[in-house]
Design an enzyme around this catalytic site. Structure first.
Site, short mmCIF file in Angstrom:
data_model
loop_
_atom_site.label_atom_id
_atom_site.label_comp_id
_atom_site.label_asym_id
_atom_site.label_seq_id
_atom_site.Cartn_x
_atom_site.Cartn_y
_atom_site.Cartn_z
CB CYS A 115 -1.16 0.05 1.18
SG CYS A 115 -2.08 -1.11 1.27
CG HIS A 252 -2.86 4.19 3.29
ND1 HIS A 252 -3.33 3.37 1.36
CD2 HIS A 252 -3.19 2.68 3.20
CE1 HIS A 252 -3.75 1.89 1.52
NE2 HIS A 252 -3.07 1.48 2.25
CG ASN A 282 -6.84 -0.27 1.45
OD1 ASN A 282 -5.54 0.28 0.79
ND2 ASN A 282 -6.28 -0.70 2.54
#
Ligand code: ACO
Length: 325
Positions: A115, A252, A282
């Site tokens: 990520c 994020h 996500n």
């Protein structure tokens, strides 16, 4: 003293057409819109179509960023693609993007930091530009994460989605002061001791398959808030800016509760936090540039504003970048 600064010239984003709502997911696995919304803030995710790969999403986002920066493929010296879900084991997705954009010089490579891929890419691009190695770099985060999903595992399949975001960064001149435009500080961290807490179970070398995502959600949550907050404090210490000085927090987008936890810990006002996790879940490496793209398209992002980016992902990898738009 004149110094080279890395200016974030433009941003672009792309989300696949197909949307899967929480209600639709609840027909596939034992969960509910209420549970997902309360625990994560997620309402829906986008799913790449059959035959639509990470490179396709990357190219769509890159074209928007290039058009906004008014640059052609051959004005770009380097392509960095942060991805955990490459089209192929090799060649890199970045080489595919380079060719499809019509770029016939320079270099391209993929970057695997889960990520944190885009954030790592931004920091590396900054180093290349400040060193003088490259003048203009296309940094992309692109993922088709739902391909790694076990849609029978309610612990993970509710959390992720597909998408891509891209930014053009280029050399600009500053005075070596914190009033300069461009990237002012970046901080990358990893700690492989925690690699088992968030992992995809396959790989070319080990299983010859891609595997599925497995995660210890509670542990990831705890480490997430702690690590991200530390990286933000590092950026603040390095630049002398406090939470009140920062105009926009572009984090994020893993989970609404992680965002709230971090914002509380670092003293960031809620109205400065860019939240898009409700719209696309996500998207791993794509999540930070997609959030930046959302902020840009809202028309609220103004020249000279301070923007704080952070990310954290499997590895663990994490970090922060502070830049003046
Ligand atoms: N729907 C309904 N119930 C569920 C679901 C679901 N989708 N998933 C789990 N449950 C149940 C569990 O089985 C458990 O039931 P039990 O009490 O009968 O055993 C109960 O809900 C609580 O489960 P927990 O896992 O303890 O739930 P928690 O409150 O921790 O929420 C979550 C889970 C949302 C995954 C949370 O831990 C979290 O947000 N972790 C962070 C992980 C994350 O964001 N990862 C993203 C990738 S990492 C990154 O990008 C940084």
């Amino acid at each position: 003293m004149a110094v080279t600064r890395t200016i974030i010239k433009s941003v672009g984003g792309y989300l696949p057409e197909r949307i899967m709502t929480n209600d639709e997911l609840a027909t596939m696995v034992d969960t509910s819109d209420e549970w997902i919304t309360e625990r994560t803030g997620i309402k829906q995710r986008h799913i790449a179509a059959e035959g639509e790969f990470s490179s396709h999403l990357a190219i769509a986002a890159a074209k928007i960023a290039m058009q906004r920066a008014q640059v052609e493929a051959n004005d770009i010296d380097l392509v960095i693609v942060g991805t955990t879900t490459p089209d192929l084991t090799f060649p890199s997705t970045a080489c595919i993007v380079q060719a499809e954009l019509g770029m016939t010089h320079g270099a391209a490579f993929d970057l695997q930091a889960a990520c944190s891929g885009f954030l790592y890419g931004l920091a590396i691009a900054d180093s290349f530009i400040v060193s003088g190695a490259y003048k203009r770099i296309l940094v992309i985060g692109a993922e088709t994460l739902t391909r790694l999903m076990d849609f029978k595992d309610r612990n993970t399949c509710i959390l992720f989605g597909d998408g891509a975001g891209a930014a053009i960064v280029e050399a600009g001149e500053g005075r070596g002061e914190m009033s300069d435009r461009g990237i002012l500080s970046s901080h990358l961290r990893s700690d492989g001791r925690y690699r088992g807490l968030l992992t995809a179970t396959g790989g070319a070398s080990s299983t010859q398959s891609i595997g599925n995502i497995h995660m210890d959600g509670r542990e990831v949550f705890k480490h997430g808030v702690t690590n991200i907050s530390e990286a933000i404090f590092e950026a603040m210490n390095a630049t002398g800016f406090g939470a009140d000085d920062i105009d926009w927090f572009v984090p994020h987008q893993a989970n609404g509760r992680i965002l709230e936890g971090v914002a509380r810990k670092v003293g960031m006002a809620r109205d400065k936090v860019v939240v898009t996790v409700d719209k696309h879940a996500n998207t791993s490496a794509a999540s930070v540039p997609l959030a930046l793209n959302h902020l840009f398209e809202s028309g609220k992002l103004e020249r000279d504003q301070l923007v704080l980016f952070e990310a954290m992902g499997g590895g663990f990898t994490w970090g922060s970048v502070l830049a003046r738009w």
